[in-house]
Every structure is written in structure tokens, then in C-alpha cells.
Design an enzyme around this catalytic site. Structure first.
Site, PDB file in Angstrom:
ATOM      1  N   LEU A  11       0.845  -1.193   0.000  1.00  0.00           N
ATOM      2  CA  LEU A  11       0.000   0.000   0.000  1.00  0.00           C
ATOM      3  C   LEU A  11       0.881   1.244   0.000  1.00  0.00           C
ATOM      4  O   LEU A  11       1.589   1.518   0.967  1.00  0.00           O
ATOM      5  CB  LEU A  11      -0.933  -0.017   1.214  1.00  0.00           C
ATOM      6  CG  LEU A  11      -1.812  -1.273   1.357  1.00  0.00           C
ATOM      7  CD1 LEU A  11      -2.768  -1.122   2.532  1.00  0.00           C
ATOM      8  CD2 LEU A  11      -2.580  -1.553   0.065  1.00  0.00           C
ATOM      9  N   HIS A 350      48.061  13.351  -5.484  1.00  0.00           N
ATOM     10  CA  HIS A 350      47.667  14.629  -4.888  1.00  0.00           C
ATOM     11  C   HIS A 350      46.966  15.543  -5.889  1.00  0.00           C
ATOM     12  O   HIS A 350      47.402  15.684  -7.034  1.00  0.00           O
ATOM     13  CB  HIS A 350      48.873  15.444  -4.370  1.00  0.00           C
ATOM     14  CG  HIS A 350      50.091  14.665  -4.062  1.00  0.00           C
ATOM     15  ND1 HIS A 350      50.347  14.141  -2.820  1.00  0.00           N
ATOM     16  CD2 HIS A 350      51.163  14.325  -4.832  1.00  0.00           C
ATOM     17  CE1 HIS A 350      51.511  13.507  -2.839  1.00  0.00           C
ATOM     18  NE2 HIS A 350      52.017  13.602  -4.046  1.00  0.00           N
TER      19      HIS A 350
END
EC number: 2.7.7.23
Length: 454
Positions: A11, A350
Site C-alpha cells: 500500500l 595529490h
């Protein structure tokens, strides 16, 4: 239960006004998956052969979501009027009439529903019950309908306002979830009347209807989390916390190290292999698979990505959709990887953006390297060969190929392919002019003084 067929009626037609959202309530997410998706998965895990979703508010949005989910059989029915839970279930009459041994009735806003409690209710049907109602024992039962039992049978579900003083002392409460024997389901629900103050058809009435017909009705107990629906954003956050805590524990018991588990956030489909270490403050979006023995450093953000055995990611790294970090590769701090394959042993240590690219095995990407993949209209691919070395602060303008073993000098902007083992410079030659720095400095200082004096 393998020889019993099962239909789950979900539902999902509620208005969800307390969510204060334009998004249908059942489409709000827990662990990155819509609530109704969790319910669909629970029903399937409990052996449901078919799913019938009853939708109303935001029907097209719910339908669009449901149709993308896998299921052996999935039907969607629209409840045009909101006339109570029994009326909602009957919207799926077509599916129920196909004839299933068991019919589960569940709610689309119960994201923590455990398949085991549905299986327990189905077992009651297999033992001869016509109806099995899922009950729970909240710390404070105020506001909940009570399950009235007598000699092991469930004889009524009584709303609190209708309870006697003695019945109010009962702490066993109704969750709304039911299992109904398929051979009785439609006949029972069709007898429900709307003779009440609201003029609605209540599914709970089938308990007394079944009892009057001499059918066996029982209650099956569940934990509170499985039984409680979500009605507002505060309850949504509480459910998220419960779900995350459970999932973290499952991972740790499977051999994953979470250094600060309460700071790690997972998605419904996150896969992490044993002997992987997850540092604090890591977020996993949907579609992530981490193999065994990987290391995810702090403050990393990962979605729709794969990290293979022995690879390291972070800290402060972002893996976007399509990122593949292969065996023993490294993605370091402040790097972003998108739709790119980082092959075994390659390093992006990096401050880099690698998008729409392949970085070959053992290649090294210097700090500040950018793959310039977008020309304002289309994305283009960058190919970096095995063992290549890309100097710091380089820009690789795609489409471009850097051959295996090639060197790219720092600060280069490359727009053309570089052959294997070549050395490429993509920058202007340095020019140095003796004494000109002082001349420029004095000139600028004089101009500044004039402006200040003015």
C-alpha cells in the site's frame, strides 16, 4: 515455504502530508533507496512471487520507480479514492484473483520491515491460520490499536478510543501488516463494511469477520522497527540512523574494520570485502563495491565506483560514477576520479582531476594534473599508458594519448599525442632578464605612491 506461492500487496497511496514535500512519501530514501524499494526487497526476500503496488498520491512518480525495480511479476494499481485500507487492498483485486497461497499486506512507508517477520507470518498460514496479524510492543502503546487475544487466538483489533480500561493495559499493538490465506482473502475483504464515523473500509475488520466464520486468526510478533511507519522528516532521520547502525554492524561482523563506525554512511547496496579498513567520515553512495584488503582514508566520498584489492583511497578523495581503482592503485588526497580506470599499481597521489580516462598500470600522475575532458559540448577520452610519468601541474587536453613509459614535463599543456618512451614539453621556454625584477618593482611602487598621495 518454497512450495507456497505468495503475493505481496504494498500500500503506497498515502498522501504523506506530514512530510511537507512535493515528493510522494514512499519515495523518500533510507540508505540511498526509496522507502518503498526497501519494502519491495523485504517482500521478495520473504518469498513473494509477485508484487502488487497500490498507488495514489504521486502515482506516476511511484510507478516510474517501481517499474525500474526487478521482480518476477510486478503490477501497479491506482486507488482513485482514499476510502480506507480494505478499499486500498481491493484495488489489487485483479492480482489477488490469480490465486496465491499467501497474500501479504504491507505498507510502503515501513522501510525497516524485516523479511523474517513476514516469513514468520507466512508460517502461521502454513500451519492453518486464515489471518496472521503482525503485532509489536512499543515502549508507550498510547495511540495504537490493541491486539485482543484469547486462548492463543486473535479475536479483535481494538482502536484505543474504543478500548475498555482493561484493554488499554494491553501493550501488544497492531502494526497494520497482515498475512491472509489466499483462498479466503477476497471473500473476507469483500465483507468489510464502512459503517463507522469516517465512512471508510478498514482491513482490521477482517479479524472479527474471520472469527465469526470459525476461521483461525492469530498474531505474530515483530520488533518495533519492523512495525513502525514513517510519517515525517524526524521519523525518517530516526529510521536512517537505525538502518545505518544495523548495516555497519553487519559489515564489521563480516570482517570489515570501521574505525569510527558512527561516522561512516552506507547505501543499501554497498559491498565491502573483509580486511578492508574504513577510516572516519567516509560516505558511500549507491553502486559502490570495495574488494578485500582495501584502505579508505578519512573524509572520502565514493559513489558508483569500484575499488579493488589492496588499493588505497584518500584522505579527502572523491570517486564519482564510473571510477575503477584497480589492485594496489593509489588515489591520494584532494583527488577526483570520474569515469576513469586507474590500473594496477598506478598512482594519483595529490590534487588531481582524472575524468574520462585510462591510467595504465604503474603510471604516476604528478600533483595538480588535470585531464581536460570537456570542450563545452562533448566529453573526450585521455589515454595514459603503463609506466608513464606525468609531471606536476600538467593539463592533458583530450582527446589525447600519452604512450607507455612516456615522460611529460611539469607545467605542460598537451594537445597532441605523445609516443611511448618519449619526453614531451608543452610549455614556453623560460626567459630570465637580469635586473628587470628590481626595475618592475620600483615602477610599481612609484605608481602606488602616486595613487596613495592623490
Amino acid at each position: 515455504m518454497t512450495n507456497r506461492t505468495c503475493l505481496a500487496v504494498i500500500l503506497a497511496a498515502g498522501e504523506g502530508t506530514r512530510m511537507k514535500s512535493t515528493l510522494p512519501k514512499v519515495l523518500h530514501k533510507i540508505g540511498g533507496l526509496e522507502m518503498v524499494g526497501h519494502v519491495m526487497n523485504a517482500a521478495s526476500s520473504a518469498g513473494a512471487d509477485a508484487l502488487a503496488l497500490v498507488v495514489g498520491n504521486g502515482a506516476e512518480q511511484v510507478r516510474a520507480f517501481a517499474e525500474k525495480q526487478t521482480a518476477d511479476r510486478r503490477d501497479i494499481f491506482v486507488q482513485e479514492e482514499r476510502l480506507g485500507t480494505a478499499h486500498a487492498v481491493l484495488a489489487a483485486r485483479e492480482a489477488m484473483s490469480r490465486g496465491y497461497d499467501d497474500v501479504l499486506v504491507v505498507f510502503g512507508d515501513h522501510p525497516l520491515l524485516d523479511p523474517s517477520v513476514l516469513l514468520s507470518a507466512r508460517e502461521k498460514l502454513a500451519e492453518g491460520a486464515a489471518v496472521a496479524v503482525l503485532g509489536f510492543r512499543p515502549p508507550v502503546p498510547t495511540g495504537y490499536g490493541r491486539l485482543i487475544e484469547k486462548e492463543g487466538r486473535l479475536v479483535a483489533i481494538r482502536e484505543e478510543k474504543d478500548c475498555s480500561e482493561e484493554e488499554r493495559k494491553i501493550t501488544f499493538c497492531n502494526s497494520g501488516v497482515m498475512a491472509i490465506a489466499g483462498k479466503h482473502a477476497l471473500a473476507l475483504i469483500d465483507q468489510v463494511k464502512n459503517e463507522n464515523a469516517k465512512g471508510e473500509y478498514y482491513l482490521t475488520d477482517i479479524v472479527e469477520i474471520a472469527n465469526r466464520q470459525g476461521l483461525l486468526v492469530v498474531a505474530s510478533e515483530a520488533g518495533r522497527e519492523s512495525a513502525v511507519g514513517i510519517n515525517n522528516r524526524a521519523e525518517l532521520a530516526e529510521a536512517e540512523a537505525v538502518w545505518q547502525q544495523k548495516r555497519r554492524r553487519e559489515l564489521m561482523l563480516s570482517g570489515v574494520t570501521l574505525i569510527a563506525p558512527e561516522t561512516v554512511f552506507l547505501s543499501y547496496d554497498t559491498q565491502i570485502g573483509p580486511d578492508t579498513v574504513i577510516e572516519p567520515n567516509v560516505w558511500f553512495g549507491p553502486g559502490v563495491r570495495i574488494a578485500s584488503g582495501a584502505h579508505i582514508h578519512a573524509f572520502s566520498h565514493i559513489e558508483e565506483a569500484v575499488v579493488e584489492t589492496g588499493a588505497t583511497v584518500g584522505p579527502f578523495a572523491r570517486l564519482r560514477p564510473g571510477a575503477q581503482v584497480q589492485e594496489k592503485a593509489k588515489i591520494g588526497n584532494f583527488c577526483e576520479i570520474k569515469n576513469a580506470r586507474i590500473e594496477p599499481g598506478a598512482k594519483v597521489p595529490h590534487l588531481s582531476y582524472i575524468g574520462d580516462a585510462t591510467v595504465g598500470a604503474g603510471a604516476n600522475i604528478g600533483a595538480g594534473t588535470i585531464t581536460c575532458n570537456y570542450d563545452g559540448f562533448l566529453k573526450h577520452h585521455t589515454e595514459i599508458g603503463a609506466g608513464a610519468f606525468i609531471g606536476t601541474n600538467s593539463a592533458l587536453v583530450a582527446p589525447v594519448t600519452i604512450g607507455a613509459g612516456a615522460y611529460v614535463a611539469s607545467g605542460s599543456v598537451l594537445t597532441e599525442d605523445v609516443p611511448a618512451d618519449a619526453l614531451a614539453f608543452g610549455r614556453a621556454r623560460q626567459a630570465t632578464y637580469e635586473g628587470r625584477g628590481k626595475v618592475l618593482r620600483d615602477k610599481l611602487a612609484e605608481e602606488k605612491a602616486k595613487k596613495s598621495g592623490g
